[in-house]
Design a protein around this motif. Structure first.
Motif, PDB file in Angstrom:
ATOM      1  N   SER A   1       0.851  -1.195   0.000  1.00  0.00           N
ATOM      2  CA  SER A   1       0.000   0.000   0.000  1.00  0.00           C
ATOM      3  C   SER A   1       0.882   1.239   0.000  1.00  0.00           C
ATOM      4  O   SER A   1       2.088   1.173   0.297  1.00  0.00           O
ATOM      5  CB  SER A   1      -0.892   0.007   1.235  1.00  0.00           C
ATOM      6  OG  SER A   1      -0.109   0.215   2.402  1.00  0.00           O
ATOM      7  N   ASP A   2       0.276   2.384  -0.302  1.00  0.00           N
ATOM      8  CA  ASP A   2       1.043   3.632  -0.278  1.00  0.00           C
ATOM      9  C   ASP A   2       1.659   3.864   1.103  1.00  0.00           C
ATOM     10  O   ASP A   2       2.805   4.322   1.219  1.00  0.00           O
ATOM     11  CB  ASP A   2       0.140   4.810  -0.644  1.00  0.00           C
ATOM     12  CG  ASP A   2      -0.250   4.813  -2.125  1.00  0.00           C
ATOM     13  OD1 ASP A   2       0.158   3.870  -2.842  1.00  0.00           O
ATOM     14  OD2 ASP A   2      -0.949   5.744  -2.546  1.00  0.00           O
TER      15      ASP A   2
ATOM     16  N   GLY B   1      10.294   3.341   0.724  1.00  0.00           N
ATOM     17  CA  GLY B   1      10.374   4.038  -0.557  1.00  0.00           C
ATOM     18  C   GLY B   1      11.768   4.531  -0.885  1.00  0.00           C
ATOM     19  O   GLY B   1      12.310   4.209  -1.962  1.00  0.00           O
TER      20      GLY B   1
ATOM     21  N   TYR C   1       8.188  11.059  -6.713  1.00  0.00           N
ATOM     22  CA  TYR C   1       7.284  10.177  -7.450  1.00  0.00           C
ATOM     23  C   TYR C   1       5.848  10.481  -7.038  1.00  0.00           C
ATOM     24  O   TYR C   1       5.528  10.548  -5.854  1.00  0.00           O
ATOM     25  CB  TYR C   1       7.617   8.708  -7.174  1.00  0.00           C
ATOM     26  CG  TYR C   1       8.837   8.222  -7.913  1.00  0.00           C
ATOM     27  CD1 TYR C   1       8.731   7.633  -9.177  1.00  0.00           C
ATOM     28  CD2 TYR C   1      10.114   8.352  -7.360  1.00  0.00           C
ATOM     29  CE1 TYR C   1       9.864   7.192  -9.857  1.00  0.00           C
ATOM     30  CE2 TYR C   1      11.244   7.915  -8.037  1.00  0.00           C
ATOM     31  CZ  TYR C   1      11.106   7.332  -9.284  1.00  0.00           C
ATOM     32  OH  TYR C   1      12.225   6.907  -9.964  1.00  0.00           O
ATOM     33  N   ARG C   2       4.991  10.661  -8.020  1.00  0.00           N
ATOM     34  CA  ARG C   2       3.602  11.035  -7.739  1.00  0.00           C
ATOM     35  C   ARG C   2       2.911   9.961  -6.913  1.00  0.00           C
ATOM     36  O   ARG C   2       2.148  10.273  -5.999  1.00  0.00           O
ATOM     37  CB  ARG C   2       2.851  11.263  -9.054  1.00  0.00           C
ATOM     38  CG  ARG C   2       1.421  11.773  -8.897  1.00  0.00           C
ATOM     39  CD  ARG C   2       0.845  12.149 -10.249  1.00  0.00           C
ATOM     40  NE  ARG C   2       0.947  11.040 -11.176  1.00  0.00           N
ATOM     41  CZ  ARG C   2       0.011  10.069 -11.262  1.00  0.00           C
ATOM     42  NH1 ARG C   2      -1.042  10.083 -10.472  1.00  0.00           N
ATOM     43  NH2 ARG C   2       0.165   9.094 -12.132  1.00  0.00           N
ATOM     44  N   LYS C   3       3.154   8.705  -7.231  1.00  0.00           N
ATOM     45  CA  LYS C   3       2.586   7.579  -6.492  1.00  0.00           C
ATOM     46  C   LYS C   3       3.661   6.513  -6.335  1.00  0.00           C
ATOM     47  O   LYS C   3       4.496   6.335  -7.227  1.00  0.00           O
ATOM     48  CB  LYS C   3       1.398   6.978  -7.244  1.00  0.00           C
ATOM     49  CG  LYS C   3       0.192   7.898  -7.381  1.00  0.00           C
ATOM     50  CD  LYS C   3      -0.558   8.049  -6.073  1.00  0.00           C
ATOM     51  CE  LYS C   3      -1.364   6.795  -5.770  1.00  0.00           C
ATOM     52  NZ  LYS C   3      -2.158   6.952  -4.507  1.00  0.00           N
ATOM     53  N   PRO C   4       3.669   5.769  -5.228  1.00  0.00           N
ATOM     54  CA  PRO C   4       4.643   4.685  -5.079  1.00  0.00           C
ATOM     55  C   PRO C   4       4.610   3.688  -6.226  1.00  0.00           C
ATOM     56  O   PRO C   4       5.646   3.117  -6.582  1.00  0.00           O
ATOM     57  CB  PRO C   4       4.234   4.039  -3.753  1.00  0.00           C
ATOM     58  CG  PRO C   4       3.614   5.143  -2.968  1.00  0.00           C
ATOM     59  CD  PRO C   4       2.873   5.963  -3.987  1.00  0.00           C
ATOM     60  N   ALA C   5       3.435   3.484  -6.828  1.00  0.00           N
ATOM     61  CA  ALA C   5       3.343   2.538  -7.949  1.00  0.00           C
ATOM     62  C   ALA C   5       4.249   2.956  -9.100  1.00  0.00           C
ATOM     63  O   ALA C   5       4.792   2.108  -9.818  1.00  0.00           O
ATOM     64  CB  ALA C   5       1.898   2.425  -8.421  1.00  0.00           C
ATOM     65  N   ALA C   6       4.429   4.268  -9.284  1.00  0.00           N
ATOM     66  CA  ALA C   6       5.316   4.740 -10.346  1.00  0.00           C
ATOM     67  C   ALA C   6       6.771   4.403 -10.027  1.00  0.00           C
ATOM     68  O   ALA C   6       7.551   4.050 -10.928  1.00  0.00           O
ATOM     69  CB  ALA C   6       5.148   6.245 -10.532  1.00  0.00           C
TER      70      ALA C   6
ATOM     71  N   ASP D   1       6.198   4.162   3.610  1.00  0.00           N
ATOM     72  CA  ASP D   1       6.711   4.997   4.693  1.00  0.00           C
ATOM     73  C   ASP D   1       7.141   4.173   5.904  1.00  0.00           C
ATOM     74  O   ASP D   1       7.583   4.737   6.915  1.00  0.00           O
ATOM     75  CB  ASP D   1       5.651   6.014   5.134  1.00  0.00           C
ATOM     76  CG  ASP D   1       5.376   7.063   4.066  1.00  0.00           C
ATOM     77  OD1 ASP D   1       6.329   7.460   3.366  1.00  0.00           O
ATOM     78  OD2 ASP D   1       4.204   7.471   3.911  1.00  0.00           O
TER      79      ASP D   1
ATOM     80  N   GLN E   1       7.211   0.708 -10.745  1.00  0.00           N
ATOM     81  CA  GLN E   1       7.324   0.471 -12.178  1.00  0.00           C
ATOM     82  C   GLN E   1       8.714   0.851 -12.686  1.00  0.00           C
ATOM     83  O   GLN E   1       9.319   0.125 -13.491  1.00  0.00           O
ATOM     84  CB  GLN E   1       6.258   1.277 -12.931  1.00  0.00           C
ATOM     85  CG  GLN E   1       6.308   1.124 -14.445  1.00  0.00           C
ATOM     86  CD  GLN E   1       6.041  -0.300 -14.902  1.00  0.00           C
ATOM     87  OE1 GLN E   1       5.390  -1.079 -14.190  1.00  0.00           O
ATOM     88  NE2 GLN E   1       6.537  -0.653 -16.081  1.00  0.00           N
TER      89      GLN E   1
ATOM     90  N   SER F   1      10.238  11.124  -2.757  1.00  0.00           N
ATOM     91  CA  SER F   1       9.085  12.012  -2.581  1.00  0.00           C
ATOM     92  C   SER F   1       8.646  12.641  -3.894  1.00  0.00           C
ATOM     93  O   SER F   1       7.515  13.144  -4.003  1.00  0.00           O
ATOM     94  CB  SER F   1       9.414  13.111  -1.565  1.00  0.00           C
ATOM     95  OG  SER F   1      10.396  13.995  -2.074  1.00  0.00           O
TER      96      SER F   1
END
Length: 231
Positions: A32-33, A48, A102-107, A37, A110, A100
């Motif tokens: 999860s996002d 992250g 990266y817009r979303k951790p998923a990016a 952290d 990837q 920080s």
């Protein structure tokens, strides 16, 4: 009780690197996002930022395989780490800033997947030539030795990543053996021959991830003060 027997480096080191990186990917892709952290074993470096640190290691692999060398190697997979004494990485703030961004951790995941898979492809191609040498961080290594350093870095940081991630995958067993074999070389037979830890505990304690207790110090004797071998 002595440490388990550990032989030479694996013959298919690129495959070992692929599994090692692949297990990191499997570990982070379902998080999860909020999980990004969570703390790791690297003080001040949550999940992250630690993944960013690994991402730059994969990028370094691509650069190294694009930089063939003709000079005589001045380091191998053990002596490479003599230039990296405990506590000298020093990029905590940098990787936190990058993570920080990266817009979303998923990016970030990837990006890690793409770079790590490309690094494995480069290693696979680079190891076809048994005499290949690469230049990285001011040193020349045989390609096999260089890949072994990548395996150690990813294996140790995988153990760092999962400390607060319940049910996460453990590192690749062969990657753990490469890490232990490297530590054997740094420690020397007079020291490691008395070790009774399992391989994972050996890696964690020899790199300072777990503290030595009184029994450990009794087991190691005068060698205890040489730990940690790596930061």
């Amino acid at each position: 009780m002595r440490a388990p027997e550990r032989g030479a480096l694996p013959l298919q080191l690129a495959a070992t690197l692929g599994r090692t990186y692949g297990r990191v990917t499997e570990t982070v892709q379902g998080l999860s996002d909020a999980d990004f952290d969570r703390p790791t074993r690297c003080e001040g470096m949550p999940v992250g930022p630690l993944l960013v640190h690994l991402l730059y290691d994969a990028e370094r692999a691509l650069m190294a395989f694009a930089s063939p060398a003709t000079a005589v190697p001045d380091r191998d997979f053990v002596t490479y780490w003599l230039d990296s004494p405990p506590g000298t990485e020093g990029d905590d703030q940098f990787v936190r800033t990058v993570a920080s961004a990266y817009r979303k951790p998923a990016a970030l995941v990837q990006h890690w997947r793409e770079l790590s898979e490309a690094a494995v492809r480069a290693a696979t191609a680079g190891l076809v030539d048994k005499g290949r040498r690469v230049e990285t961080q001011g040193h020349v290594l045989r390609a096999t030795d260089f890949v072994a350093t990548l395996v150690l870095e990813a294996t140790v940081h995988h153990l760092d990543l999962i400390v607060e991630l319940p049910n996460a995958l453990e590192p690749d067993p062969e990657g753990l053996q490469v890490a232990a074999r490297t530590l054997d070389g740094l420690f020397g037979p007079e020291a490691w021959d008395v070790i009774g830890w399992d391989t994972t505990t050996y890696v964690l304690k020899a790199t300072g991830r777990l503290p030595l207790d009184e029994d450990d110090r009794d087991m190691l004797g005068p060698h205890a003060d040489r730990l940690p071998l790596l930061g």
